[in-house]
Design an enzyme around this catalytic site. Sequence first.
Site, short mmCIF file in Angstrom:
data_model
loop_
_atom_site.label_atom_id
_atom_site.label_comp_id
_atom_site.label_asym_id
_atom_site.label_seq_id
_atom_site.Cartn_x
_atom_site.Cartn_y
_atom_site.Cartn_z
N GLY A 1 38.68 35.98 43.44
CA GLY A 1 37.79 35.44 42.42
C GLY A 1 38.44 34.36 41.57
N GLU A 2 39.75 34.50 41.32
CA GLU A 2 40.45 33.53 40.48
C GLU A 2 40.93 32.30 41.24
OE1 GLU A 2 43.64 35.50 38.39
OE2 GLU A 2 42.38 37.27 38.02
N ASP B 1 39.77 54.31 36.10
CA ASP B 1 39.02 53.20 36.68
C ASP B 1 37.51 53.40 36.55
OD1 ASP B 1 41.07 51.59 37.50
OD2 ASP B 1 40.52 51.62 39.62
N LYS C 1 53.74 50.56 41.16
CA LYS C 1 53.78 49.31 40.42
C LYS C 1 53.91 49.65 38.94
CE LYS C 1 50.73 46.88 43.66
NZ LYS C 1 49.41 46.20 43.82
N ASN D 1 51.17 52.36 37.86
CA ASN D 1 50.11 52.44 38.86
C ASN D 1 50.75 53.03 40.11
OD1 ASN D 1 48.03 52.14 40.67
ND2 ASN D 1 47.79 49.94 40.39
#
EC number: 2.7.2.1
Length: 398
Positions: A333-334, A149, A15, A8
């Site tokens: 969200g997690e 994406d 990354k 990425n």
Amino acid sequence: MALALVLNSGSSSIKFQLVNPANHATDDPFVSGLVEQIGEKMGRIILKIEGEKVVKEAPIADHSAGLSMSFDLMTEHGCGPSQVDIIAVGHRVVHGGILFSAPELITDEIVEMIRDLIPLAPLHNPANIDGIEVARRILPDVPHVAVFDTGFFHSLPPAAALYAINKDVAAEYGIRRYGFHGTSHEYVSSRVVDLMDKPAEEINTITFHLGNGASMAAVKGGVAVDTSMGMTPLAGLVMGTRTGDIDPGVVFHLARNANMSIDEIDNLMNKKSGVKGLSGVNDFRELHQMIEDGDQDAWSAYNIYIHQLRRYLGSYMVALGRVDCLVFTAGVGENAHFVREDALAGLEMYGIKVDPERNKLPNDGPRLISTDDSTVKVFVIPTNEELAIARYSAKFAE
């Protein structure tokens, strides 16, 4: 052990992970790495090799140097490209336009097609191309695969994909809703099939990818039918530093009355707005603490953020007609139980009942957070875009 290298590549960072495509979702990658501060006076490479952290600081001139230095450091620790079995390289590419609806084996022609899409993603696609070109030079004998994406959202119906702007202008300049975070939305909406006692084609899901960038998607029988991001990742939900939906007239107003250039407005709306622009912070742990300390700006920012989540939730419930489950994923969200609680508060009449105790359990793999009698099941499912990209890429090595 056959491994896929997942890259990425950003404007000043890379990354990457070495992933076994056969891994379970909860398995750690064999190697994960971050190259940061590329092009600055001093850069840094951080590796995590089977749980052991390795850090090297040195000037990193460009992406080529960063990846080469990372591979050298991996070799020093017995996991360099010549020491492990890399069967494919998967590249995250932000924007595939209308050209790419599925992962593609990278060729020179594909690279040029991605380059042609730079006007649609001027901040992201150039860096993605840098990563592709560097990796192809260093690892020329394995398949390189682009995973887009935007690909998951090629299925959007025209009513969701098209804007009410002059159709000739839209056609000439590629103006339409593309959607982003597609790999994540597709991954968690497919993972939920394992948790529901229904075939995929019978499950209607609303997915919440809530990180510093944030988006939602309506998924009908495994197929995306709407999403909150638009032609760019600026649209939709309030985000860490992005405005989300805003009246386009604000751009004209700032240009005419604040004498701001297009680039200045772009920077304002992408990097100096959102939760941070309203409160001064974009870390939700800090924001939550500020709210508890009575900070009114933090409270206002949070309310605006939640309001936008609920607006899209209501819209997608209508679009789907029947909702079987909701899925929260990504950093906020997690991990931010209070966001999930407030986003779904008072929706019992629609069959959405969150169990307060389940909701506050630590983030430890996929889990149900709704009550047993909730008609709509609510899950937290950690996203794993790298594993998804590794699996897509490995198919090209078969």
